[in-house]
Scaffold this motif. Structure first.
Motif, PDB file in Angstrom:
ATOM      1  N   ILE A  44       0.833  -1.208   0.000  1.00 10.68           N
ATOM      2  CA  ILE A  44       0.000   0.000   0.000  1.00 10.68           C
ATOM      3  C   ILE A  44       0.864   1.253   0.000  1.00 10.68           C
ATOM      4  O   ILE A  44       0.709   2.150  -0.846  1.00 10.68           O
ATOM      5  N   LEU A  45       1.784   1.354   0.963  1.00 15.56           N
ATOM      6  CA  LEU A  45       2.623   2.549   1.034  1.00 15.56           C
ATOM      7  C   LEU A  45       3.646   2.589  -0.091  1.00 15.56           C
ATOM      8  O   LEU A  45       4.016   3.670  -0.564  1.00 15.56           O
ATOM      9  N   TRP A  46       4.103   1.428  -0.534  1.00 19.29           N
ATOM     10  CA  TRP A  46       5.012   1.386  -1.686  1.00 19.29           C
ATOM     11  C   TRP A  46       4.331   1.958  -2.912  1.00 19.29           C
ATOM     12  O   TRP A  46       4.925   2.736  -3.674  1.00 19.29           O
ATOM     13  N   SER A  47       3.067   1.609  -3.128  1.00 19.95           N
ATOM     14  CA  SER A  47       2.320   2.118  -4.279  1.00 19.95           C
ATOM     15  C   SER A  47       2.102   3.624  -4.165  1.00 19.95           C
ATOM     16  O   SER A  47       2.258   4.366  -5.145  1.00 19.95           O
ATOM     17  N   ILE A  48       1.744   4.093  -2.963  1.00 18.74           N
ATOM     18  CA  ILE A  48       1.541   5.529  -2.757  1.00 18.74           C
ATOM     19  C   ILE A  48       2.845   6.289  -3.006  1.00 18.74           C
ATOM     20  O   ILE A  48       2.846   7.374  -3.614  1.00 18.74           O
ATOM     21  N   TYR A  49       3.939   5.701  -2.538  1.00 11.83           N
ATOM     22  CA  TYR A  49       5.254   6.323  -2.734  1.00 11.83           C
ATOM     23  C   TYR A  49       5.532   6.543  -4.214  1.00 11.83           C
ATOM     24  O   TYR A  49       5.932   7.639  -4.627  1.00 11.83           O
ATOM     25  N   TRP A  50       5.309   5.510  -5.025  1.00  6.85           N
ATOM     26  CA  TRP A  50       5.627   5.615  -6.450  1.00  6.85           C
ATOM     27  C   TRP A  50       4.639   6.491  -7.201  1.00  6.85           C
ATOM     28  O   TRP A  50       5.030   7.234  -8.118  1.00  6.85           O
ATOM     29  N   LEU A  51       3.377   6.468  -6.829  1.00  6.71           N
ATOM     30  CA  LEU A  51       2.409   7.359  -7.464  1.00  6.71           C
ATOM     31  C   LEU A  51       2.768   8.813  -7.187  1.00  6.71           C
ATOM     32  O   LEU A  51       2.718   9.670  -8.080  1.00  6.71           O
ATOM     33  N   PHE A  52       3.131   9.102  -5.943  1.00  7.73           N
ATOM     34  CA  PHE A  52       3.514  10.463  -5.576  1.00  7.73           C
ATOM     35  C   PHE A  52       4.796  10.875  -6.293  1.00  7.73           C
ATOM     36  O   PHE A  52       4.912  12.017  -6.780  1.00  7.73           O
ATOM     37  N   LYS A  53       5.760   9.969  -6.372  1.00  8.46           N
ATOM     38  CA  LYS A  53       7.029  10.299  -7.015  1.00  8.46           C
ATOM     39  C   LYS A  53       6.851  10.533  -8.514  1.00  8.46           C
ATOM     40  O   LYS A  53       7.447  11.458  -9.081  1.00  8.46           O
ATOM     41  N   LEU A  54       6.011   9.706  -9.157  1.00  3.93           N
ATOM     42  CA  LEU A  54       5.767   9.889 -10.588  1.00  3.93           C
ATOM     43  C   LEU A  54       5.017  11.188 -10.860  1.00  3.93           C
ATOM     44  O   LEU A  54       5.219  11.834 -11.895  1.00  3.93           O
TER      45      LEU A  54
END
Length: 278
Positions: free
Chosen positions: A184-194
């Motif tokens: 969950i947090l890994w996905s949020i991290y990458w969405l935010f970074k992209l």
């Protein structure tokens, strides 16, 4: 005295002692990590690591941060020594941070609370250990924005092992909770970074939520995320308004995850039942 009351009193006294040790962990573990990174960087660069005095959780012994005078036994009694010395070093008179008695008192109070809530047994003892680790992670992340693997990963494995017998959640829910918590947090991290080109959180946050999922199962992930986000947003706004903290200064998320994890420990079943009705 009832057995539960005896356990709570003993847990409070033990919590004071553990709180004193947690102060050592909070201060020294990040420095140990930094020294290890410097050594690894030197090896990668083909240089011999610079010699350094032995430094770990046990060596050197407790001493005054200012004059380095070793503390005597009477100077190292949790809370009492700080009060009797007036918050100063008895040798050089330097002011000792109030952080030390705060951590000791907090650990003792939460230990009594947890012991009284669970009573003596495997869940109660496990909950105490869980609380100690959360306290250490909270202050380390607040100080350094680091959540050490040396604390988060053992916490994760301990949760899975405890739930082999369903101590806090069925094993299947715990395994799914560990995987889902990380993703969950890994996905949020990458969405935010992209979307922004910036890193919104660190990998330690992923591992801490995975650990909480391992302890309480996947049904507790939503309540934990909601609680931590609300508290984190509230504190962040207060810091921006009152302390005029710059928006570019990172606000660690770990303390809010830890606070939500402690709430889940005590009232998780009620929260999960209201937010995840299946």
């Amino acid at each position: 005295m009832t057995p539960d009351l005896v356990f709570a009193v003993c847990a409070g006294a033990f919590g004071l002692a553990i709180g004193s040790f947690l102060n050592v962990v909070i201060y020294r573990l990040p420095k140990m990590m930094e020294a290890e990174w410097q050594s690894q960087c030197a090896e990668l660069a083909g240089r011999a690591p610079e010699p350094a005095p032995r430094f770990n959780l046990l060596v050197p012994g407790s001493h005054c941060p200012s004059c380095k005078t070793p503390l005597r036994v009477r100077d190292n009694v949790p809370l009492i020594s700080y009060v009797l010395a007036g918050g100063k070093c008895t040798h050089c008179g330097a002011v000792i941070s109030v952080r030390y008695p705060i951590v000791e008192a907090l650990t003792a109070v939460l230990s009594v609370w947890v012991a009284w809530h669970f009573g003596f047994g495997v869940p109660g003892l496990a909950a105490l250990a869980f609380t100690f680790v959360l306290i250490a992670l909270t202050f380390i992340d607040a100080d350094t924005t680091l959540l050490p693997d040396g604390l988060t990963l053992p916490l994760l494995w301990a949760g899975l092992l405890l739930n082999v017998g369903g101590t806090f959640a069925p094993l299947a829910e715990a395994v799914i909770g560990a995987v889902a918590g990380y993703l969950i947090l890994w996905s949020i991290y990458w969405l935010f970074k992209l979307a922004t080109g910036k890193e919104g959180m660190g990998y330690g946050d992923f591992k801490l939520l995975a650990a909480l999922g391992a302890w309480f199962g996947w049904k507790m992930l939503l309540p934990i995320l909601l609680l931590s986000s609300v508290v984190g947003a509230t504190v962040g706004i207060v810091l921006l308004v009152l302390a005029r903290r710059g928006r570019d200064i990172p606000i660690p998320f770990g303390p809010y995850l830890a606070a939500a994890g402690f709430i889940a420990l005590l009232w998780g079943q009620d929260l999960a039942g209201r937010l995840v009705p299946f």
